[in-house]
Design an enzyme around this catalytic site. Structure first.
Site, PDB file in Angstrom:
ATOM      1  N   GLU A 117      87.664 -21.840  24.996  1.00 22.95           N
ATOM      2  CA  GLU A 117      87.930 -23.111  25.681  1.00 22.95           C
ATOM      3  C   GLU A 117      86.749 -24.070  25.555  1.00 22.95           C
ATOM      4  OE1 GLU A 117      90.848 -23.744  26.468  1.00 22.95           O
ATOM      5  OE2 GLU A 117      91.616 -21.697  26.328  1.00 22.95           O
ATOM      6  N   ASP A 166      88.825 -20.644  18.122  1.00 26.69           N
ATOM      7  CA  ASP A 166      88.541 -19.208  18.026  1.00 26.69           C
ATOM      8  C   ASP A 166      87.214 -18.980  17.309  1.00 26.69           C
ATOM      9  OD1 ASP A 166      90.719 -18.186  19.362  1.00 26.69           O
ATOM     10  OD2 ASP A 166      91.944 -17.933  17.566  1.00 26.69           O
TER      11      ASP A 166
END
Length: 297
Positions: free
Chosen positions: A153, A217
């Site tokens: 995030e 990611d």
């Protein structure tokens, strides 16, 4: 409103099609505005099409945070809950000890645990407001897994993905409008053409979103390692998401996130490339979420 009502068939054959001209003008102006709204990301070095400044992102995120939290059970008070304190501590460690510390949001990050035990989710708002649900946290077993989710995030924030998506979405809306104007007439072609253009725009935006997820990611794996966490814990997170998605998945090309299987493959490839000799022993999985005791290797 029907633009075709102003022109009879005989007039259309005598002069320029003003609807098409109007559509071209809208499209050219929209593309020009999007093309010139560029900023260089100080962390990634990428040139991005973004219509907001970092300070505007911070303000937008802070304003939206209470409403978003309220929709998902509300924020759990870290002064009364050790799990919420751990979310804060791990989030801050990731920011302070990674490349994220060079972003313009470093003083604006907040990490929240949401009191929603049913939803398995985590998300970030522009400018550094990061949320994880109790439903997802309760599926995880160690601190490194939590770091993987929060690092992902943080990657969205550093990558300015929300702001870039907003700029792309605005461009898509204006181009969709241009198609509707250009094809409008009494035969309902304008409405149909605009619906097709809207569908194409929606699918293209989903493609951008999947790219953002893959990039986040990569950021998350890097930030985990820089903060001292074992990045292979992200594989465990993907397995959790894979199990959670059983029976409720949709085709990947219509999903905002890549399927967990796809992300598992990408993460394995990154780890193999970054650590050909295996994960260094100084990168750890932290403590168990169940009892706070260190996790052995």
């Amino acid at each position: 409103m029907s633009y075709g009502g102003y022109y009879g068939p005989s007039n259309e054959n005598r002069g320029p099609n003003l609807r098409v001209i109007g559509a071209i003008i809208i499209a050219v102006i929209s593309i020009a505005i999007y093309s010139f709204q560029t900023q260089v990301n100080p962390v990634t070095g990428k040139t991005q099409h973004i219509a907001m400044s970092p300070s505007e992102e911070k303000t937008l995120g802070l304003q939206a945070a209470p409403e978003m939290a309220a929709k998902m059970g509300g924020k759990i008070d870290p002064s009364r809950d050790a799990r919420a304190r751990l979310v804060q501590a791990v989030g801050r460690r990731l920011v302070e000890r990674s490349d994220a510390s060079r972003s313009e949001y470093v003083d604006n990050y907040n990490f929240y645990l949401l009191n929603d035990p049913e939803t398995i989710n985590a998300f970030a708002l522009p400018g550094g407001q990061v949320f994880i649900t109790l439903g997802l946290m309760e599926k995880m077993t160690n601190e490194a897994q939590l770091a993987g989710v929060l690092g992902h995030e943080i990657g969205h924030v550093v990558g300015r993905h929300s702001a870039a998506q907003m700029a792309k979405g605005r461009l898509g809306q204006l181009l969709t409008l241009a198609v509707g104007v250009g094809a409008s007439g009494e035969d309902d072609n304008g409405r149909k053409a605009q619906m097709v253009a809207a569908m194409v725009n929606q699918v293209s935006q989903l493609r951008f979103s999947r790219d953002d997820e893959s990039e986040a990611d990569g950021f998350g794996l890097r930030y985990m390692a820089q903060a001292g966490y074992d990045p292979s814990a992200m594989l465990d997170v993907m397995e959790i998401l894979k199990q959670a998605s059983q029976g409720s998945r949709q085709p990947e090309f219509l999903a905002t996130h890549p399927l967990p299987e796809t992300r598992l493959q990408e993460i394995r490839s990154i780890l193999t490339e970054e650590y050909p000799n295996g994960i260094p022993r100084n990168l750890v999985k932290g403590v168990r979420l169940e009892d706070g005791q260190p996790v052995g290797r």
